[in-house]
Design an enzyme around this catalytic site. Structure first.
Site, PDB file in Angstrom:
ATOM      1  N   GLN A  35       0.832  -1.192   0.000  1.00  0.00           N
ATOM      2  CA  GLN A  35       0.000   0.000   0.000  1.00  0.00           C
ATOM      3  C   GLN A  35       0.876   1.256   0.000  1.00  0.00           C
ATOM      4  OE1 GLN A  35      -2.397   1.980  -0.890  1.00  0.00           O
ATOM      5  NE2 GLN A  35      -3.923   0.666   0.089  1.00  0.00           N
ATOM      6  N   TYR A  39      -0.500   7.835  -1.163  1.00  0.00           N
ATOM      7  CA  TYR A  39      -1.514   7.834  -2.229  1.00  0.00           C
ATOM      8  C   TYR A  39      -2.338   6.542  -2.219  1.00  0.00           C
ATOM      9  CZ  TYR A  39       1.294  11.770  -3.726  1.00  0.00           C
ATOM     10  OH  TYR A  39       1.976  12.971  -3.749  1.00  0.00           O
ATOM     11  N   ASP A  47       0.392  -7.908  -7.793  1.00  0.00           N
ATOM     12  CA  ASP A  47       1.757  -8.421  -7.916  1.00  0.00           C
ATOM     13  C   ASP A  47       2.045  -8.676  -9.390  1.00  0.00           C
ATOM     14  OD1 ASP A  47       4.114 -10.081  -7.881  1.00  0.00           O
ATOM     15  OD2 ASP A  47       3.662 -10.595  -5.793  1.00  0.00           O
ATOM     16  N   TYR A 132      21.092  -8.878  -9.408  1.00  0.00           N
ATOM     17  CA  TYR A 132      20.250  -7.724  -9.713  1.00  0.00           C
ATOM     18  C   TYR A 132      20.582  -7.177 -11.098  1.00  0.00           C
ATOM     19  CZ  TYR A 132      18.508  -2.941  -9.643  1.00  0.00           C
ATOM     20  OH  TYR A 132      17.877  -1.756  -9.969  1.00  0.00           O
ATOM     21  N   LYS A 136      18.214  -7.288 -14.460  1.00  0.00           N
ATOM     22  CA  LYS A 136      17.801  -6.054 -15.131  1.00  0.00           C
ATOM     23  C   LYS A 136      18.182  -6.074 -16.611  1.00  0.00           C
ATOM     24  CE  LYS A 136      15.627  -3.158 -12.386  1.00  0.00           C
ATOM     25  NZ  LYS A 136      14.284  -2.667 -12.716  1.00  0.00           N
ATOM     26  N   LYS A 184      31.202   9.273  12.593  1.00  0.00           N
ATOM     27  CA  LYS A 184      31.600   7.875  12.797  1.00  0.00           C
ATOM     28  C   LYS A 184      31.909   7.236  11.443  1.00  0.00           C
ATOM     29  CE  LYS A 184      28.582   7.489  16.832  1.00  0.00           C
ATOM     30  NZ  LYS A 184      27.411   6.794  17.436  1.00  0.00           N
ATOM     31  N   VAL A 200      16.746  12.223  -6.247  1.00  0.00           N
ATOM     32  CA  VAL A 200      15.411  11.739  -6.605  1.00  0.00           C
ATOM     33  C   VAL A 200      14.560  12.827  -7.253  1.00  0.00           C
ATOM     34  CG1 VAL A 200      14.396  12.227  -4.324  1.00  0.00           C
ATOM     35  CG2 VAL A 200      13.431  10.399  -5.763  1.00  0.00           C
ATOM     36  N   GLY A 201      14.736  14.075  -6.836  1.00  0.00           N
ATOM     37  CA  GLY A 201      13.966  15.172  -7.404  1.00  0.00           C
ATOM     38  C   GLY A 201      14.248  15.409  -8.871  1.00  0.00           C
TER      39      GLY A 201
END
Length: 331
Positions: A35, A39, A47, A132, A136, A184, A200-201
């Site tokens: 979920q 939104y 799925d 991965y 892809k 650290k 991301v923007g």
């Protein structure tokens, strides 16, 4: 009437931000097994491993944005990478054919090139080093075969982002920034290796740009925000943004890898996942630099510089008071 666009797997980090910027221009439905925090009203549970669910949901749509993927370093069993990333893509394309949907934007990854390549562009041979990246690449091949069937009618855009960071993300870049900001931080190696990164923007604005300019054809783009920073420069960016001096310790590469293997053994013995592993040390020390000439000469203008994206992320995560604790886990 707004074009109907199905986002598949948009309940996560990138998808949530993409919905935010694209919802005024498109009639969006999000199809995801999770979920959406922000939104839920446009999210349908499903799925991509279910052909029946995809066949039903795709009726009436013009375009698909396929974001769903298994992407963490530690997915078990490894067959999940192929079940979701490859077979899931086949399922989506089959549902598109049944519903006469001609347009798809697919988020792949620069992982298809492998490690320590010399600034590969989109034509560089693939050499993925993990499941991965392999999955892809296989998904890309499936998509290209689909496009070849009707090249004059079908639109395929493949976007290969480098590592994506930003507000609310809990992945490798966040872990690194948190360690640097907290003082650290141990630099493995000299710190002169460059890291291509994507805020991301910016990546979501590029996907929206492609959505607004859908036309028959095939294009593949690396997505990187330029100029690249090396690890020492990244530390300096954190110091500048947080206005503090960051102490750092430099560890020789062999010692860093030894530590990674020790955490791998400890993880197997205890069943606990740790932020440090041999794979992550190897990725940290690798030069992950990619050519993004094509994307930045495509007519798209990124709204943020890399420094601005880092500053926004650092201020949100480590300076400003948060209104909620919603985060998104990725690599």
């Amino acid at each position: 009437m707004k074009d109907k666009v199905l986002f598949i797997g948009a309940s996560g980090f990138v998808g949530t931000r993409l919905i935010e910027v694209a919802q005024n221009d498109f009639d969006i439905t999000n199809f995801d097994k999770q979920q959406s925090h922000f939104y839920p009203e446009i999210t349908v549970s499903g799925d991509i491993r279910s052909q029946e669910q995809l066949d039903n949901i795709l009726s009436g749509f013009k375009t698909v944005v396929l974001l769903a993927a298994e992407h963490r370093d530690d997915v078990n069993p490894t067959s999940l990478y192929y079940d979701v990333n490859v077979q899931g893509t086949r399922n989506v394309l089959a549902a598109m054919e049944r519903n006469n949907v001609k347009n798809i934007i697919f988020t792949s990854s620069v992982a298809v090139y492998g490690l320590n390549k010399k600034n590969p562009d989109e034509a560089h041979p693939q050499d993925p080093f993990n499941h991965y990246g392999k999955s892809k690449w296989q998904a890309e091949e499936v998509l290209r075969e689909w496009h070849k069937k009707e090249p004059d009618q079908r639109s395929l855009t493949i976007v290969r982002p480098t590592v994506i960071f930003g507000e609310r993300n809990r992945g490798n870049v966040y872990n690194l920034l948190r360690q640097i900001a907290g003082g650290k931080f141990a630099m493995v190696g000299a710190g002169n290796n460059y890291k291509s990164m994507a805020y991301v923007g910016n990546i979501i604005e590029f996907i929206k740009f492609r959505l607004l300019n859908i036309q028959p054809g095939y294009d593949v783009f690396n997505y990187v925000d330029k100029p690249d920073l090396n690890m020492n420069q990244l530390v300096a960016e954190v110091e500048k943004s947080l206005e503090k001096k960051i102490p750092s310790v430099h560890l020789p590469y062999p010692l860093g890898m030894l530590g990674g293997y020790c955490f791998d053994i400890l993880s197997k013995l205890t069943g606990t996942k740790y932020a440090i592993s041999a794979v992550r040390v190897k990725k940290f020390c690798a030069t992950t630099q990619f050519d993004a000439t094509k994307v930045h000469s495509s007519g798209f203008t990124a709204p943020y510089t890399l420094s601005q994206g880092l500053d926004l992320t650092l201020k949100y995560e480590f300076v400003h008071e948060k209104k909620d604790d919603i985060t998104f886990v990725s690599e």
